[in-house]
Design a protein around this motif. Structure first.
Motif, PDB file in Angstrom:
ATOM      1  N   GLY A   1       2.353   0.826   3.802  1.00 46.87           N
ATOM      2  CA  GLY A   1       1.433   1.850   3.742  1.00 46.87           C
ATOM      3  C   GLY A   1       0.166   1.534   4.490  1.00 46.87           C
ATOM      4  N   LEU A   2      -0.623   2.394   4.803  1.00 42.00           N
ATOM      5  CA  LEU A   2      -1.638   2.169   5.745  1.00 42.00           C
ATOM      6  C   LEU A   2      -2.810   1.544   5.140  1.00 42.00           C
ATOM      7  N   LEU A   3      -3.118   0.445   5.721  1.00 41.17           N
ATOM      8  CA  LEU A   3      -4.559  -0.199   5.382  1.00 41.17           C
ATOM      9  C   LEU A   3      -5.885   0.582   5.545  1.00 41.17           C
ATOM     10  N   GLY A   4      -6.749   0.467   4.463  1.00 40.37           N
ATOM     11  CA  GLY A   4      -8.308   1.000   4.893  1.00 40.37           C
ATOM     12  C   GLY A   4      -8.804   0.967   3.553  1.00 40.37           C
ATOM     13  N   HIS A   5     -10.310   1.353   3.885  1.00 40.92           N
ATOM     14  CA  HIS A   5     -10.892   1.536   2.973  1.00 40.92           C
ATOM     15  C   HIS A   5     -10.784   2.590   1.623  1.00 40.92           C
ATOM     16  N   SER A   6     -10.336   3.739   2.300  1.00 38.28           N
ATOM     17  CA  SER A   6      -9.763   5.078   1.477  1.00 38.28           C
ATOM     18  C   SER A   6      -8.700   4.892   1.262  1.00 38.28           C
ATOM     19  N   ASP A   7      -8.039   6.074   1.109  1.00 38.44           N
ATOM     20  CA  ASP A   7      -6.363   6.142   0.976  1.00 38.44           C
ATOM     21  C   ASP A   7      -5.882   5.893   2.346  1.00 38.44           C
ATOM     22  N   ALA A   8      -6.783   5.921   3.362  1.00 46.62           N
ATOM     23  CA  ALA A   8      -6.133   5.500   4.982  1.00 46.62           C
ATOM     24  C   ALA A   8      -5.344   6.443   5.469  1.00 46.62           C
ATOM     25  N   ASP A   9      -5.493   7.820   4.917  1.00 47.09           N
ATOM     26  CA  ASP A   9      -4.547   8.893   5.573  1.00 47.09           C
ATOM     27  C   ASP A   9      -5.079   9.405   6.913  1.00 47.09           C
ATOM     28  N   VAL A  10      -4.608   8.740   7.878  1.00 53.46           N
ATOM     29  CA  VAL A  10      -4.799   8.691   9.044  1.00 53.46           C
ATOM     30  C   VAL A  10      -4.822  10.056   9.855  1.00 53.46           C
ATOM     31  N   LEU A  11      -3.737  11.088   9.415  1.00 57.62           N
ATOM     32  CA  LEU A  11      -3.705  12.357   9.941  1.00 57.62           C
ATOM     33  C   LEU A  11      -5.168  13.022   9.490  1.00 57.62           C
ATOM     34  N   LEU A  12      -5.366  12.970   7.892  1.00 53.98           N
ATOM     35  CA  LEU A  12      -6.768  13.836   7.668  1.00 53.98           C
ATOM     36  C   LEU A  12      -7.916  13.108   8.411  1.00 53.98           C
TER      37      LEU A  12
ATOM     38  N   ARG B   1       0.929  -1.291  -0.207  1.00 57.00           N
ATOM     39  CA  ARG B   1       0.081  -0.021  -0.140  1.00 57.00           C
ATOM     40  C   ARG B   1       0.932   1.242   0.009  1.00 57.00           C
ATOM     41  N   LYS B   2       0.296   2.321  -0.724  1.00 50.39           N
ATOM     42  CA  LYS B   2       1.234   3.540  -0.452  1.00 50.39           C
ATOM     43  C   LYS B   2       0.781   4.085   0.814  1.00 50.39           C
ATOM     44  N   LEU B   3       1.962   4.939   1.365  1.00 50.28           N
ATOM     45  CA  LEU B   3       2.033   5.701   2.502  1.00 50.28           C
ATOM     46  C   LEU B   3       1.475   7.173   2.224  1.00 50.28           C
ATOM     47  N   ILE B   4       0.507   7.476   2.774  1.00 49.39           N
ATOM     48  CA  ILE B   4      -0.164   8.834   2.263  1.00 49.39           C
ATOM     49  C   ILE B   4      -0.655   9.139   3.532  1.00 49.39           C
ATOM     50  N   LEU B   5      -0.083  10.453   4.030  1.00 48.42           N
ATOM     51  CA  LEU B   5      -0.150  11.209   5.232  1.00 48.42           C
ATOM     52  C   LEU B   5      -0.240  12.594   5.045  1.00 48.42           C
ATOM     53  N   GLY B   6      -1.276  13.259   5.466  1.00 52.57           N
ATOM     54  CA  GLY B   6      -1.652  14.857   5.052  1.00 52.57           C
ATOM     55  C   GLY B   6      -1.736  15.009   3.617  1.00 52.57           C
ATOM     56  N   GLY B   7      -2.119  13.835   2.860  1.00 53.89           N
ATOM     57  CA  GLY B   7      -2.188  14.099   1.446  1.00 53.89           C
ATOM     58  C   GLY B   7      -0.885  14.080   0.625  1.00 53.89           C
TER      59      GLY B   7
END
Ligand SMILES: [Zn+2]
Length: 158
Positions: free
Chosen positions: A30-41, A16-22
């Motif tokens: 990367g973070l697992l989730g239904h969306s892009d899993a941007d935990v910060l946002l 997975r890609k790691l996306i934080l704050g976009g």
């Protein structure tokens, strides 16, 4: 004035890609989730919704809805801010902390703040993003996941 607090955590997985704050951050997981899993946002959206007294991100953007599969969380932030403005609030400031053992996030801070300001429609000087490790303790310290928390202050505009 109203204050709100948000917290979120996602599991780190391979593939997975790691996306934080976009911001897409080069990392082996990367973070697992239904969306892009941007935990910060997600933490920021929850803080905004909490301050507005209107539930949480799961209510407004359910992870059972195929519409949000792979969703760019910057768009969720934008939609959250639109909801809050409809209720007559404006955002005074947003302060957040990301909890991650790895990777080092300092060099991505400015880009994250810029994204958040743009999509929340407020000045970058009213956004602050911090990052800290868990000193090797627990699930976050073991690198099993990344967490984030946020506080937001709203003021009534009408
Ligand atoms: Zn989340």
């Amino acid at each position: 004035m109203r204050i709100g607090k948000g917290f979120d955590i996602h599991r780190l997985v391979a593939g997975r890609k790691l996306i934080l704050g976009g911001v897409e951050i080069p990392f082996e997981k990367g973070l697992l989730g239904h969306s892009d899993a941007d935990v910060l946002l997600h933490a920021i959206c929850d803080a905004i919704l909490g301050a507005g007294g209107c539930g949480d991100i799961g209510i407004h953007f359910p992870d059972t809805d195929p519409k949000y599969k792979g969703a760019n969380s910057l768009n969720l932030l934008k939609a959250t801010c639109a909801k809050i403005r409809d209720l007559g609030f404006s955002i005074v400031n947003i302060d957040s902390t990301v909890f991650a053992e790895k990777p080092k996030l300092l060099s991505y801070r400015e880009a994250m703040e810029k994204n958040i300001a743009e999509y929340a429609g407020i000045e970058v000087s009213d956004i602050n993003v911090k990052a800290t490790t868990f000193e090797g303790l627990g699930a976050i310290g073991n690198g099993e996941g990344i967490g984030a928390e946020s506080v937001v202050l709203l003021e009534q505009t009408d």
